[in-house]
Structure formats: C-alpha cells, structure tokens
Design a protein around this motif. Sequence first.
Motif, short mmCIF file in Angstrom:
data_model
loop_
_atom_site.label_atom_id
_atom_site.label_comp_id
_atom_site.label_asym_id
_atom_site.label_seq_id
_atom_site.Cartn_x
_atom_site.Cartn_y
_atom_site.Cartn_z
N ARG A 23 10.81 -71.03 -10.75
CA ARG A 23 10.89 -69.68 -11.28
C ARG A 23 9.48 -69.12 -11.42
NH1 ARG A 23 14.79 -69.44 -16.31
NH2 ARG A 23 15.22 -67.39 -15.48
N THR A 56 5.40 -60.25 -12.67
CA THR A 56 6.16 -60.52 -11.46
C THR A 56 7.60 -60.86 -11.80
OG1 THR A 56 5.58 -62.86 -11.53
CG2 THR A 56 4.14 -61.42 -10.24
N GLY A 57 8.44 -60.93 -10.75
CA GLY A 57 9.83 -61.32 -10.92
C GLY A 57 10.73 -60.14 -11.25
N GLU A 58 11.98 -60.45 -11.52
CA GLU A 58 12.94 -59.37 -11.78
C GLU A 58 12.72 -58.72 -13.14
OE1 GLU A 58 17.01 -61.14 -13.52
OE2 GLU A 58 16.56 -61.81 -11.49
N ASN A 59 11.97 -59.37 -14.03
CA ASN A 59 11.67 -58.79 -15.34
C ASN A 59 10.30 -58.15 -15.40
OD1 ASN A 59 14.13 -59.49 -16.56
ND2 ASN A 59 13.42 -61.58 -16.90
#
Length: 98
Positions: A23, A56-59
């Motif tokens: 992740r 970064t990432g979906e959040n």
Amino acid sequence: MSFLEETLEGQQSADVKGNHGDRPEVIDDDTLTSAIALKDKGVPVPGIARKLEIKTGENAGKCPSVVSVHQALAEAEEDTITAADLPQRPKPARVLRP
C-alpha cells in the motif's frame, strides 16, 4: 493455462515493473518531519493529523488518521533511541553469609 499459473505470471510481471503489492505510504518522510516539528512545538496529535495531508493514493488530499500519525511518530521515536539512551540494568547484590 490454470488460474494459479496466470496469477503467478501476473505477479512476476508486476515484480519486474517494481510493483510489489504494498500500500502507498500515508506519511512519507517530508510529512513525518513536519509532524515531528509540530509535536516538538506542543501540538497534540489530533491537531497534527488535521494539519497534514496525504500526497499519494486514493486518499490524496485528505488528512491522515490520528492512529497513522501516532504510529509514525512512535516508529520515528523508536528509531532515534540508542542503547546509550536505555536505562542500565542494576547489578545484582551479592549476599555474603558467614
């Protein structure tokens, strides 16, 4: 080709690309540095979490959870503790009997 073979082939091709299935980090080094600076100023952890932003990432663009900040600060503190900082173990007392 079986499902297992397809899965293994997909994992190998992802590994070649550098994707290991991890992740993305919520708190990177820059964010951790900011969190440590805020903690040193006396800001409580919930306040620190509200001032930080996930990059970064979906959040991305959201604030990290208070738990994530606590964990990151605890890990950073563990990394800075050396053997010299740990309390010394007392020497056992020797009882001499006549």
